[in-house]
Design a protein around this motif. Structure first.
Motif, PDB file in Angstrom:
ATOM      1  N   ASN A 133      -1.430   6.856 -12.221  1.00 35.38           N
ATOM      2  CA  ASN A 133      -0.825   6.793 -10.895  1.00 35.38           C
ATOM      3  C   ASN A 133      -1.810   6.152  -9.926  1.00 35.38           C
ATOM      4  O   ASN A 133      -2.944   6.611  -9.786  1.00 35.38           O
ATOM      5  N   ASP A 134      -1.342   5.096  -9.253  1.00 32.37           N
ATOM      6  CA  ASP A 134      -2.218   4.279  -8.423  1.00 32.37           C
ATOM      7  C   ASP A 134      -2.787   5.050  -7.233  1.00 32.37           C
ATOM      8  O   ASP A 134      -2.080   5.824  -6.610  1.00 32.37           O
TER       9      ASP A 134
ATOM     10  N   SER B  89       5.484   7.087  -8.082  1.00 31.84           N
ATOM     11  CA  SER B  89       4.248   7.825  -8.237  1.00 31.84           C
ATOM     12  C   SER B  89       4.552   9.300  -8.413  1.00 31.84           C
ATOM     13  O   SER B  89       5.452   9.839  -7.780  1.00 31.84           O
ATOM     14  N   ILE B  90       3.790   9.950  -9.263  1.00 27.82           N
ATOM     15  CA  ILE B  90       3.950  11.369  -9.514  1.00 27.82           C
ATOM     16  C   ILE B  90       3.516  12.188  -8.304  1.00 27.82           C
ATOM     17  O   ILE B  90       3.843  13.352  -8.159  1.00 27.82           O
TER      18      ILE B  90
ATOM     19  N   ASN C  58      -3.180   1.966 -12.042  1.00 29.32           N
ATOM     20  CA  ASN C  58      -3.027   2.587 -13.360  1.00 29.32           C
ATOM     21  C   ASN C  58      -4.362   3.130 -13.908  1.00 29.32           C
ATOM     22  O   ASN C  58      -4.766   2.796 -15.016  1.00 29.32           O
ATOM     23  N   PRO C  59      -5.055   3.976 -13.139  1.00 31.80           N
ATOM     24  CA  PRO C  59      -6.365   4.468 -13.602  1.00 31.80           C
ATOM     25  C   PRO C  59      -6.241   5.321 -14.866  1.00 31.80           C
ATOM     26  O   PRO C  59      -5.249   6.033 -15.034  1.00 31.80           O
ATOM     27  N   GLN C  60      -7.230   5.236 -15.717  1.00 34.87           N
ATOM     28  CA  GLN C  60      -7.216   5.919 -17.008  1.00 34.87           C
ATOM     29  C   GLN C  60      -8.233   7.072 -17.019  1.00 34.87           C
ATOM     30  O   GLN C  60      -9.187   7.054 -16.236  1.00 34.87           O
ATOM     31  N   PRO C  61      -8.065   8.047 -17.941  1.00 33.39           N
ATOM     32  CA  PRO C  61      -9.040   9.148 -18.014  1.00 33.39           C
ATOM     33  C   PRO C  61     -10.475   8.650 -18.183  1.00 33.39           C
ATOM     34  O   PRO C  61     -11.413   9.274 -17.687  1.00 33.39           O
TER      35      PRO C  61
ATOM     36  N   LEU D  45       0.796  -1.228   0.000  1.00 30.64           N
ATOM     37  CA  LEU D  45       0.000   0.000   0.000  1.00 30.64           C
ATOM     38  C   LEU D  45       0.825   1.271   0.000  1.00 30.64           C
ATOM     39  O   LEU D  45       0.320   2.326  -0.321  1.00 30.64           O
ATOM     40  N   TRP D  46       2.100   1.166   0.327  1.00 26.70           N
ATOM     41  CA  TRP D  46       2.947   2.344   0.305  1.00 26.70           C
ATOM     42  C   TRP D  46       2.953   3.002  -1.057  1.00 26.70           C
ATOM     43  O   TRP D  46       3.158   4.195  -1.189  1.00 26.70           O
ATOM     44  N   ALA D  47       2.764   2.215  -2.069  1.00 24.29           N
ATOM     45  CA  ALA D  47       2.858   2.746  -3.418  1.00 24.29           C
ATOM     46  C   ALA D  47       1.589   3.491  -3.811  1.00 24.29           C
ATOM     47  O   ALA D  47       1.576   4.204  -4.790  1.00 24.29           O
ATOM     48  N   TYR D  48       0.549   3.306  -3.048  1.00 28.26           N
ATOM     49  CA  TYR D  48      -0.741   3.891  -3.412  1.00 28.26           C
ATOM     50  C   TYR D  48      -0.992   5.157  -2.612  1.00 28.26           C
ATOM     51  O   TYR D  48      -0.741   5.209  -1.418  1.00 28.26           O
ATOM     52  N   THR D  49      -1.498   6.156  -3.278  1.00 30.23           N
ATOM     53  CA  THR D  49      -1.859   7.375  -2.581  1.00 30.23           C
ATOM     54  C   THR D  49      -3.280   7.202  -2.053  1.00 30.23           C
ATOM     55  O   THR D  49      -4.165   6.805  -2.808  1.00 30.23           O
ATOM     56  N   LEU D  50      -3.464   7.479  -0.784  1.00 33.58           N
ATOM     57  CA  LEU D  50      -4.771   7.284  -0.165  1.00 33.58           C
ATOM     58  C   LEU D  50      -5.610   8.547  -0.304  1.00 33.58           C
ATOM     59  O   LEU D  50      -5.194   9.629   0.084  1.00 33.58           O
TER      60      LEU D  50
END
Ligand SMILES: *[C@@H]1O[C@H](CO)[C@@H](O)[C@H](O)[C@H]1NC(C)=O
Ligand SMILES: *[C@@H]1O[C@H](CO)[C@@H](O)[C@H](O)[C@H]1NC(C)=O
Length: 238
Positions: free
Chosen positions: A37-38, A235-236, A81-84, A15-20
């Protein structure tokens, strides 16, 4: 091709890689993010049901296990990897169909990111007015500057900015949530990234506390003239 790759990763709680992204109980939060960005949308209800409806306004779709979308044991929703095209309303409800929390997320296209360096005199995008129904203002809403990437020597830091639209006297909205099905698309509608120089003293306690690090080394082969590098878990937003 002679290529070598080393990858080292230390203590990687995934989960560290994911922004909450979080929002108060029973509230609706609107947010712009950058695609690719996840993120994790928080919903603290283990038996949560998640529904999604895109900005096109079709029937809400019950989200079960799909590639790139995962319901976590605590109830939160993980988007990889969410998309527009995943811009829209995420609705979390309990087992009695009562609202727990709702998110309206605008995943702005990372491939159109407008990148400028303040200290090289590059200018961010200007405010523009559009003649839609009445005049609306299109502008960039900036996040705070992120941490400097070095300490004790000159470094750089970045901040993200999202495309917002403001109608006279109304609360500004992320561009694609505002436009919805309107076909209008403007070249000004882009997320931004701005870089500037920074120089901060070192705080060794903070450095030692970094949760993990990753590096890889890639040696180019003689015949290779370009290479696509990916940085796992990068992550950006950080
Ligand atoms: C929902 O869950 C609660 C607590 O687990 C339970 O008491 C309730 O009966 C459930 N409702 C339905 C409609 O299943
Ligand atoms: C652009 O518009 C925003 C929102 O109204 C405002 O906060 C900002 O100051 C404007 N920037 C410029 C350069 O006029």
């Amino acid at each position: 091709m002679l290529a070598t790759l080393w990858l080292l990763s230390l203590s990687l709680p995934t989960l560290w890689a994911y922004t909450l992204i979080s929002c108060a109980y029973k509230s609706l939060c609107q947010q712009a993010l950058v695609s690719g960005n996840d993120v994790v949308l928080q919903c603290d209800y283990p038996k949560a049901f998640w529904y999604f409806s895109s900005v096109l306004g079709e029937e809400p779709l019950l989200l079960s296990s799909m590639p790139h979308i995962k319901k976590l044991p605590g109830g939160s929703l993980q988007l990889t990897n969410p998309q527009p095209s995943q811009t829209g309303l995420y609705h979390c409800q309990d087992n009695d169909s009562a609202l727990v929390v709702e998110y309206e997320i605008d995943f702005q296209d990372v491939s159109t990111l407008h990148i400028t360096h303040k200290d090289l005199g590059q200018k961010p995008l200007q405010n523009e007015t559009l003649g839609l129904s009445g005049h609306v203002l299109i502008f960039t809403r900036w996040e705070p500057w992120q941490d400097c990437n070095r300490c004790g020597e000159p470094g750089e830091r970045k901040r993200l900015g999202y495309c917002y639209i403001e109608e006279h006297l109304e609360k500004p909205m992320p561009c694609w949530l505002y436009l919805r099905t309107k076909k209008a698309r403007y070249s000004r509608m882009r997320p931004e990234l701005q870089v500037e120089a920074c120089l901060v003293p070192c705080n060794h306690v903070k450095e030692i506390d970094q949760p993990y690090f990753i590096f890889d080394i890639y040696q180019l082969g003689k015949l290779t003239n370009n290479v696509w590098l990916t940085c796992p878990l990068a992550s950006i937003y950080r």
